[in-house]
Design a protein around this motif. Sequence first.
Motif, mmCIF file in Angstrom:
data_model
loop_
_atom_site.group_PDB
_atom_site.id
_atom_site.type_symbol
_atom_site.label_atom_id
_atom_site.label_comp_id
_atom_site.label_asym_id
_atom_site.label_seq_id
_atom_site.Cartn_x
_atom_site.Cartn_y
_atom_site.Cartn_z
ATOM 1 N N PHE A 69 -4.003 -9.102 -7.369
ATOM 2 C CA PHE A 69 -5.018 -8.063 -7.320
ATOM 3 C C PHE A 69 -4.333 -6.700 -7.231
ATOM 4 O O PHE A 69 -3.250 -6.579 -6.654
ATOM 5 N N GLN A 70 -4.945 -5.679 -7.777
ATOM 6 C CA GLN A 70 -4.403 -4.321 -7.647
ATOM 7 C C GLN A 70 -5.509 -3.305 -7.858
ATOM 8 O O GLN A 70 -6.578 -3.614 -8.388
ATOM 9 N N ASN B 117 -9.117 15.963 -7.918
ATOM 10 C CA ASN B 117 -7.702 15.737 -8.213
ATOM 11 C C ASN B 117 -7.552 14.340 -8.788
ATOM 12 O O ASN B 117 -8.034 13.364 -8.201
ATOM 13 N N TYR B 118 -6.922 14.246 -9.960
ATOM 14 C CA TYR B 118 -6.818 12.949 -10.630
ATOM 15 C C TYR B 118 -5.604 12.135 -10.204
ATOM 16 O O TYR B 118 -5.351 11.048 -10.743
ATOM 17 N N THR B 119 -4.819 12.615 -9.226
ATOM 18 C CA THR B 119 -3.678 11.844 -8.740
ATOM 19 C C THR B 119 -4.162 10.567 -8.054
ATOM 20 O O THR B 119 -4.983 10.636 -7.130
ATOM 21 N N PRO B 120 -3.665 9.392 -8.457
ATOM 22 C CA PRO B 120 -4.068 8.154 -7.772
ATOM 23 C C PRO B 120 -3.569 8.168 -6.326
ATOM 24 O O PRO B 120 -2.401 8.425 -6.067
ATOM 25 N N ARG B 121 -4.476 7.903 -5.380
ATOM 26 C CA ARG B 121 -4.137 7.885 -3.964
ATOM 27 C C ARG B 121 -4.368 6.474 -3.419
ATOM 28 O O ARG B 121 -5.268 5.761 -3.812
ATOM 29 N N PHE B 122 -3.528 6.099 -2.486
ATOM 30 C CA PHE B 122 -3.647 4.803 -1.816
ATOM 31 C C PHE B 122 -3.674 3.652 -2.835
ATOM 32 O O PHE B 122 -4.622 2.872 -2.915
ATOM 33 N N ARG B 123 -2.602 3.584 -3.599
ATOM 34 C CA ARG B 123 -2.437 2.453 -4.516
ATOM 35 C C ARG B 123 -2.203 1.189 -3.694
ATOM 36 O O ARG B 123 -1.433 1.200 -2.731
ATOM 37 N N PHE B 124 -2.828 0.107 -4.091
ATOM 38 C CA PHE B 124 -2.648 -1.131 -3.338
ATOM 39 C C PHE B 124 -2.534 -2.317 -4.291
ATOM 40 O O PHE B 124 -2.963 -2.271 -5.446
ATOM 41 N N GLY B 125 -1.943 -3.370 -3.767
ATOM 42 C CA GLY B 125 -1.837 -4.602 -4.510
ATOM 43 C C GLY B 125 -1.610 -5.747 -3.542
ATOM 44 O O GLY B 125 -0.990 -5.566 -2.490
ATOM 45 N N LEU C 222 0.860 -1.183 0.000
ATOM 46 C CA LEU C 222 0.000 0.000 0.000
ATOM 47 C C LEU C 222 0.890 1.225 0.000
ATOM 48 O O LEU C 222 1.879 1.281 0.752
ATOM 49 N N SER C 223 0.587 2.198 -0.853
ATOM 50 C CA SER C 223 1.419 3.397 -0.925
ATOM 51 C C SER C 223 0.565 4.616 -1.234
ATOM 52 O O SER C 223 -0.545 4.506 -1.767
ATOM 53 N N ASP C 224 1.104 5.786 -0.915
ATOM 54 C CA ASP C 224 0.411 7.034 -1.195
ATOM 55 C C ASP C 224 1.448 8.138 -1.352
ATOM 56 O O ASP C 224 2.509 8.105 -0.706
#
Length: 338
Positions: free
Chosen positions: A197-198, A173-181, A66-68
């Motif tokens: 999964f992502q 805001n179109y920045t992807p937040r809380f990307r997870f996989g 998980l990242s942000d």
Amino acid sequence: NRLNGYVEYYIRDTKDMVGPAEEITPLVGASAPKMNNTSLRTKGWELQLTWQDRIGKVGYHASFNLSDAQTEVTEYPNPDKTFYTKDGDGNTIENYWKGKKLGEIWGFKTVGIAKTDEEMQSWIAQHDQSKLPNVGNNIWKAGDIMYANLDDNPAIEKGTSATDPKDLTIIGNYTPRFRFGFSLGADYKGFDINLMFQGVAKRDALLTDEMVQPLRTGWYNVPKFVVNDHWSVFNTIEQNRRVRYPRYSQNSGTTTANYAVSDYWLIDGSYFRIKDITLGYTLPQRWLRKIFVKDLRLSATLSDFFTFSHFPKGWDPEVSSTGYPITKSVIFTASIKF
């Protein structure tokens, strides 16, 4: 070690980056060249965990990440905070200014679709929509969008800068937040299965005119999901109260202004995707010795078969509105070692 992982927090400063060219007087007769004039600061964090173990003859593993991150402009020579500038080829591009967060979406606020001609006329009598972008013939009717007035001027207008936005405001805001996989896998007596999964937990996205505008430029078709969900003189009053999309017309006048960047076309851009499902089988060594093969593994993978998002059916949430629709694939492989 069955469990491994790490947590990381970072601040990254990018200095003297090549940014949009500063505007110069038209008397020069050429666009300004790009310069190393931009500094950015990115603040973010990342978490990753993995686990692997065996229970008898069954082996299994799992991983999660998980990242942000968000990026802000810390230096750029644009004191007026103008929205757009020209690149070296004369194309209009998005501009920077100090304090701007990358991914900001500036657009109009809306109050909905006018259900009747009377409602539309009453609205524009108080809120002049004749200065909207691409307003064309300026004939507003039932089925058109009513735009909110955010300043003291009765005319609804598009500003040119963040210091004088007129009726524009930050709508998302179109920045992807809380990307997870995360991934799961197991193996037993030569058989193995792996799932990946992502997704993105938070992001704003726009339904652009390429996606939703029917009869665009006079010859495009009508998107299937719009056909039974748009305002129409053939609908009942109750049906027109429930529709999602404005009226459509073949002319490119007022109806084009219905598709101006606004919160009406803003959607939840988050998504969840089962990226890959792989089933494999490794043949036993006693079978392979007879054919002088050391290792043979057969597998089948389903890629991008399951995606859950708020986008119209078929659109890939990972690509732009002009990109290709979701492409599903089935892959068969054989890995042989002699």
